[in-house]
Design an enzyme around this catalytic site. Structure first.
Site, short mmCIF file in Angstrom:
data_model
loop_
_atom_site.label_atom_id
_atom_site.label_comp_id
_atom_site.label_asym_id
_atom_site.label_seq_id
_atom_site.Cartn_x
_atom_site.Cartn_y
_atom_site.Cartn_z
N CYS A 120 0.80 -1.35 0.00
CA CYS A 120 0.12 -0.01 -0.11
C CYS A 120 0.79 1.22 0.04
O CYS A 120 2.14 1.03 0.46
CB CYS A 120 -0.88 -0.04 1.15
SG CYS A 120 -2.18 1.25 1.06
N LYS A 195 -11.85 -4.98 3.75
CA LYS A 195 -11.04 -4.07 4.64
C LYS A 195 -12.10 -3.04 4.79
O LYS A 195 -12.50 -2.13 3.99
CB LYS A 195 -9.99 -3.68 4.07
CG LYS A 195 -9.16 -2.64 5.01
CD LYS A 195 -7.89 -2.30 4.56
CE LYS A 195 -6.88 -1.25 5.46
NZ LYS A 195 -5.87 -1.05 4.89
N LYS A 248 -11.00 -7.71 7.72
CA LYS A 248 -9.99 -6.94 8.73
C LYS A 248 -10.92 -5.62 9.11
O LYS A 248 -11.76 -5.02 8.07
CB LYS A 248 -8.89 -6.52 7.83
CG LYS A 248 -7.95 -5.41 8.76
CD LYS A 248 -6.94 -4.88 7.78
CE LYS A 248 -6.26 -3.72 8.42
NZ LYS A 248 -5.39 -2.88 7.71
C1 PBG Z 1 -2.22 0.12 5.14
C2 PBG Z 1 -2.68 -0.46 6.30
C3 PBG Z 1 -3.55 -0.25 7.50
C4 PBG Z 1 -3.11 -1.38 8.33
C5 PBG Z 1 -2.94 -2.57 7.59
N1 PBG Z 1 -2.38 -1.90 6.40
C6 PBG Z 1 -3.87 1.18 7.93
C7 PBG Z 1 -4.81 1.79 7.17
O1 PBG Z 1 -5.39 1.24 6.39
O2 PBG Z 1 -4.90 3.03 7.62
C8 PBG Z 1 -4.02 -1.44 9.72
C9 PBG Z 1 -3.43 -2.36 10.58
C10 PBG Z 1 -3.69 -2.28 11.91
O3 PBG Z 1 -4.39 -1.38 12.41
O4 PBG Z 1 -3.21 -3.00 12.78
N2 PBG Z 1 -3.35 0.46 4.19
ZN ZN Z 2 -3.07 2.42 2.82
#
Ligand code: PBG
Ligand code: ZN
Length: 326
Positions: A120, A195, A248
């Site tokens: 990401c 997600k 998630k």
């Molecule tokens: C990146 C990402 C995130 C998480 C995993 N990959 C943060 C987000 O989407 O802001 C969150 C993981 C966690 O809270 O443990 N996109």
């Molecule tokens: Zn991200």
């Protein structure tokens, strides 16, 4: 007429009997340990909102993985923290970046460890968004080649699994095509398919410095009220070539884990996210709950809901508890 013919308590009377009729088991093979990795040497910088979680330099991350290996952990997922951020995420596909360096070292020293990487842009962009931003809008299609490049960079360094967490449409297909074109047809894709736009990611964003500087992630992450959309997202990603799918967060989404598990036939991963970890640790530190017991019950509930694998900051602690049980 059930009682006194049936007495469900009979099977609960002795520890061993109770154990052998248990329907769900958690084991070390189920656990994937997340690690934050950055440049430098000798650094293990603690994350205030996540006691027991550190931002490691490559050497210290390698040491942490050696420890994980001794605990029987078979898989890690790496999150990179670059030195420099800009509006086009220039360091997201850096062959000399901390993630690529760590993968190469891990593959040389602990070849059996399954190495997964988060793909990401949000930790690499100065605005903290997961994609390219134009006039305040996150541009889906323009972001895809950058994600694909990042995935190929990780695959080239030796990653076994790349895990796109950006939630752009079409990214699994774009990543699969790019991997195949460069000869990485055996690199797997674990898609963060389902997600949600969740307040549970707060501590992670502190750790990764990846909070968006304006706006939010609602244009790409899912609405917490939606379940049917979860099934659709998982199906689309599998069609695009995802080898595994993820739900998630996990704890507030056990119903989603269950429903997605019923609808797919690929391995399903649940992400026990940073906010879930922080809540548990805070209550345990205050003596309000028994931290170990709540942790094991929580992880077991994710398996019972249908998770085949769990990404969790508790992985090493849980492995220790599992060992004690034997
Ligand atoms: C990146 C990402 C995130 C998480 C995993 N990959 C943060 C987000 O989407 O802001 C969150 C993981 C966690 O809270 O443990 N996109
Ligand atoms: Zn991200």
């Amino acid at each position: 007429m059930s009682f006194p013919l049936h007495r469900p308590r009979r099977l609960r009377t002795s520890g061993s009997l109770r154990q052998i009729v248990r329907e769900t088991h958690l084991c070390t093979d189920d656990l994937i340990w997340p690690l934050f990795v950055m440049n430098g040497t000798g650094i293990s910088d603690d994350v205030a909102s996540m006691p027991g979680v550190f931002r490691y330099s490559v050497d210290m991350a390698l040491e942490a993985c050696r420890e994980a290996d001794r605990f029987g952990i078979r898989a890690v997922i790496l999150f990179g923290l670059p030195d420099h951020k800009d509006d086009v995420a220039s360091y997201s596909a850096d062959e000399q970046g901390p993630v690529a360096q760590l993968i190469r070292k891990l593959k040389a020293e602990l070849p059996k460890m399954v190495v997964m990487t988060d793909v990401c842009l949000c930790a690499y962009t100065d605005h903290g968004h997961c994609g390219i931003v134009r006039d305040g809008v996150i541009c889906n299609d323009e972001t895809l080649p950058l994600l694909a490049k990042m995935a190929v960079c990780h695959a080239r360094a030796g990653a076994d699994v790349v895990a796109p967490s950006d939630m752009m449409d079409g990214r699994v297909a774009a990543i699969r095509a790019a991997l195949d074109k460069d000869g990485f047809e055996n690199t797997s894709i674990l898609s963060y398919s389902v997600k949600y736009s969740s307040a549970y990611y707060g501590p992670f964003r502190d750790a990764a410095g990846s909070a968006p500087s304006f706006g939010d992630r609602k244009t790409h992450q899912m609405d917490p009220g939606n379940l049917r959309e979860a099934i659709r997202e998982a199906a689309l990603d599998i069609e695009e070539g995802a080898d595994m799918v993820m739900v998630k967060p996990a704890l507030s989404y056990l119903d989603v884990i269950h429903a997605v598990k019923e609808s797919v036939n690929v391995p399903m991963v649940a992400y026990n996210v940073s906010g879930e970890y922080a809540m548990l640790k805070a209550a345990a530190a205050n003596g309000w709950i028994d931290g170990e017991a709540v942790m094991m019950e929580t992880l077991l509930s994710m398996k019972r809901a249908g998770a085949d694998l769990i990404i969790t900051y508790h992985a090493l602690e849980a492995a220790t508890c599992l060992r004690k049980d034997i």
